[in-house]
Design an enzyme around this catalytic site. Structure first.
Site, PDB file in Angstrom:
ATOM      1  N   SER A 240      56.585 -76.983  40.226  1.00 32.82           N
ATOM      2  CA  SER A 240      57.516 -77.661  39.335  1.00 32.82           C
ATOM      3  C   SER A 240      56.857 -77.846  37.978  1.00 32.82           C
ATOM      4  O   SER A 240      55.697 -77.481  37.780  1.00 32.82           O
ATOM      5  CB  SER A 240      57.910 -79.030  39.908  1.00 32.82           C
ATOM      6  OG  SER A 240      56.778 -79.883  39.963  1.00 32.82           O
ATOM      7  N   LYS A 241      57.595 -78.449  37.041  1.00 36.75           N
ATOM      8  CA  LYS A 241      57.056 -78.643  35.694  1.00 36.75           C
ATOM      9  C   LYS A 241      55.807 -79.512  35.697  1.00 36.75           C
ATOM     10  O   LYS A 241      54.928 -79.339  34.857  1.00 36.75           O
ATOM     11  CB  LYS A 241      58.125 -79.245  34.781  1.00 36.75           C
ATOM     12  CG  LYS A 241      59.209 -78.263  34.388  1.00 36.75           C
ATOM     13  CD  LYS A 241      60.159 -78.857  33.363  1.00 36.75           C
ATOM     14  CE  LYS A 241      61.198 -77.822  32.923  1.00 36.75           C
ATOM     15  NZ  LYS A 241      62.137 -78.381  31.922  1.00 36.75           N
ATOM     16  N   ARG A 242      55.725 -80.440  36.639  1.00 44.96           N
ATOM     17  CA  ARG A 242      54.536 -81.295  36.659  1.00 44.96           C
ATOM     18  C   ARG A 242      53.289 -80.514  37.039  1.00 44.96           C
ATOM     19  O   ARG A 242      52.176 -80.942  36.778  1.00 44.96           O
ATOM     20  CB  ARG A 242      54.740 -82.473  37.619  1.00 44.96           C
ATOM     21  CG  ARG A 242      54.826 -82.087  39.094  1.00 44.96           C
ATOM     22  CD  ARG A 242      55.183 -83.311  39.933  1.00 44.96           C
ATOM     23  NE  ARG A 242      55.346 -82.949  41.335  1.00 44.96           N
ATOM     24  CZ  ARG A 242      54.369 -82.931  42.222  1.00 44.96           C
ATOM     25  NH1 ARG A 242      53.139 -83.252  41.849  1.00 44.96           N
ATOM     26  NH2 ARG A 242      54.593 -82.603  43.478  1.00 44.96           N
ATOM     27  N   HIS A 243      53.466 -79.357  37.670  1.00 40.76           N
ATOM     28  CA  HIS A 243      52.338 -78.488  38.003  1.00 40.76           C
ATOM     29  C   HIS A 243      52.008 -77.518  36.863  1.00 40.76           C
ATOM     30  O   HIS A 243      51.015 -76.811  36.915  1.00 40.76           O
ATOM     31  CB  HIS A 243      52.638 -77.653  39.256  1.00 40.76           C
ATOM     32  CG  HIS A 243      52.839 -78.469  40.503  1.00 40.76           C
ATOM     33  ND1 HIS A 243      54.054 -78.545  41.139  1.00 40.76           N
ATOM     34  CD2 HIS A 243      51.983 -79.240  41.211  1.00 40.76           C
ATOM     35  CE1 HIS A 243      53.939 -79.324  42.198  1.00 40.76           C
ATOM     36  NE2 HIS A 243      52.696 -79.761  42.270  1.00 40.76           N
ATOM     37  N   GLY A 244      52.876 -77.439  35.870  1.00 39.55           N
ATOM     38  CA  GLY A 244      52.670 -76.477  34.794  1.00 39.55           C
ATOM     39  C   GLY A 244      53.624 -75.301  34.862  1.00 39.55           C
ATOM     40  O   GLY A 244      53.401 -74.279  34.225  1.00 39.55           O
TER      41      GLY A 244
END
Length: 466
Positions: A240-244
């Site tokens: 997801s976006k929190r992972h990059g």
């Protein structure tokens, strides 16, 4: 052996993300290594979500990563006649039929099936309607799936995967608005474009048996299939976006080099012994489908940053200077690629992880920075200021202003400081850059030039914070 033809077929409903870029990369590298053809196809039949901006984002991402295509870009919305002709052929051959069930009817039947504890699926009630019974009525075109038997997906990554045909549905080929569905158009396109290898994410695996049945019904040759495990976050959960998991172009904006991204993406699920660093040209020679793993890769931004630092450190300063220009512009520094900018890059390559870091670290070359109060208190002591006066005087008499000539000119001052270069290096650094961390002082002075160095050091007393 027939020619290898691979493809990348994104839907233009958003940016080119990490997973899509890796899929494209694997297909592109296989085509390049085998001397085959790489096809770009834009699957834009989703009219509500497809946008020109997303199409351009796909082009931008692929161009940035250096993935050129041999054929295309093809757009599915420009091939509608072909899909309609093939759908009609299936109807004429009794392999497809028109279904007049409304959405409300289908929803109710699904609920009834769930209430009975059955799998909600189309019950086939329109299978035997005559053309006269569907004439003039809103209808979809459905594929007449076989009622029994099995479909085996021969997957070169996952092995053979067997699906029971009884678990499949009479899928829709053409919607009521006349637009075809994904599973239908992808088969028609891959066959008509001569795609010999379909390499894609394993989230498509459940579509594959339906597509194989369509290949058979249409009389097409079934291509080789390979489904690549998905990319997970560093913690092993869905990316997801929190992972990059951002657009690949977001990484360009953050100062990453395309070769670093290519190198990192190709290693997410592929290996070549213990080797970690690959140039693009080397990948074109050694990439092999045999070495795609069955396990999901984990996206680690820290590893990508470490790899980016390697490519910056070992990159061509002239090229990096060119790439640095827009990052400097973002900081208000308008400049053009030049020998001087390349020289600045050389002094910063060892210590920069991204182009943003490099641009920020280079600001003192373009504008005199205020002296950090903590650095001034620690470094610019009365003794140090006296030594800076000696440094200024010594440099004023230097005929040349290169690293070696600067070092030679300052040798007497270093001797006066008990032979300890550090006693004059830190005051010089603070006087020229405003802080205590920078490239080597001789390199800095050579790039700044004699006049600017003397000007800054001469005025350092006036710039010490009160």
């Amino acid at each position: 052996m027939s020619e290898v033809v691979t493809r990348f077929a994104p839907s233009p409903t958003g940016y080119l993300h990490i997973g899509g870029a890796r899929t494209a990369l694997f297909n592109w590298l296989h085509a390049r290594r085998t001397g085959g053809t790489f096809v770009l196809r834009i699957e834009d039949t989703d009219q509500e979500r497809s946008t020109p901006e997303s199409v351009q984002a796909i082009f931008d991402g692929m161009n940035w990563l250096g993935m050129n295509w041999d054929q295309g870009p093809f757009f599915q919305t420009q091939r509608m006649d072909t899909y309609k002709q093939e759908a009609q052929r299936l109807i004429d051959e009794g392999k497809a039929y028109r279904c007049t069930c409304t959405a409300e009817d289908l929803d109710q039947r699904r609920e009834d099936a769930r209430a009975r504890g059955e799998k909600p699926r189309y019950d086939g009630r329109c299978r035997n309607l005559s053309p006269a019974e569907t004439e003039g009525r809103n209808s979809v075109v459905r594929f007449r799936l076989p009622g029994g038997g099995q479909t085996v997906v021969h997957d070169f990554i996952l092995g053979d995967v067997t699906f029971e045909n009884s678990e499949l549905d009479d899928m829709i080929l053409i919607r009521t608005d006349g637009f075809p569905t994904y599973n239908f158009v992808v088969v028609v396109d891959d066959a008509s474009m001569g795609i010999s290898l379909v390499l894609r994410g394993n989230d498509h695996l459940n579509n594959t048996p339906k597509q194989i049945l369509l290949y058979d019904a249409l009389g097409y040759t079934v291509p080789v299939f390979g489904h690549v495990p998905m990319i997970l976050g560093k913690d092993g959960t869905k990316l997801s976006k929190r992972h990059g998991a951002m657009s690949v172009m977001a990484y360009q904006e953050m100062g990453y080099l395309p070769e670093a991204m290519v190198n990192y993406l190709v290693r997410l699920g592929w290996s070549h012994g213990d080797q970690e660093i690959f140039s693009v040209e080397e990948l074109k020679q050694v990439f092999s489908l045999d070495h795609i793993g069955k396990s999901a890769g984990k996206f680690d931004p820290d590893k990508l940053t470490h790899l980016n630092a390697h490519y910056i450190k070992n990159g061509d300063p002239v090229r990096i200077a060119l790439l640095l220009v827009p990052f400097l512009a973002n900081l208000g520094i308008e400049t053009e690629p030049s020998d001087r900018l390349a020289a600045i890059v050389r002094t910063l390559q060892e210590r920069s992880k991204t182009l943003i870091e490099m641009a920020e670290a280079s600001l003192f070359y373009f504008q005199e920075k205020a002296i950090d109060p903590v650095a001034a208190k620690k470094v610019l002591t009365p003794e140090a200021l006296d030594l800076l006066d000696d440094v200024t005087a010594a440099l004023s008499g230097a005929c040349m202003f290169t690293h070696d000539s600067i070092e030679a000119a300052l040798a007497p001052v270093v001797a006066k400081a008990d032979g300890k270069l550090g006693r004059i290096a830190q005051p010089i650094r603070v006087g020229l850059t405003g802080g205590t961390v920078s490239p080597g002082v001789f390199e800095i002075m050579e790039v700044l030039g004699k006049e600017e160095v003397i000007r800054r050091l001469s005025s350092v007393r006036n710039r010490i914070p009160a």
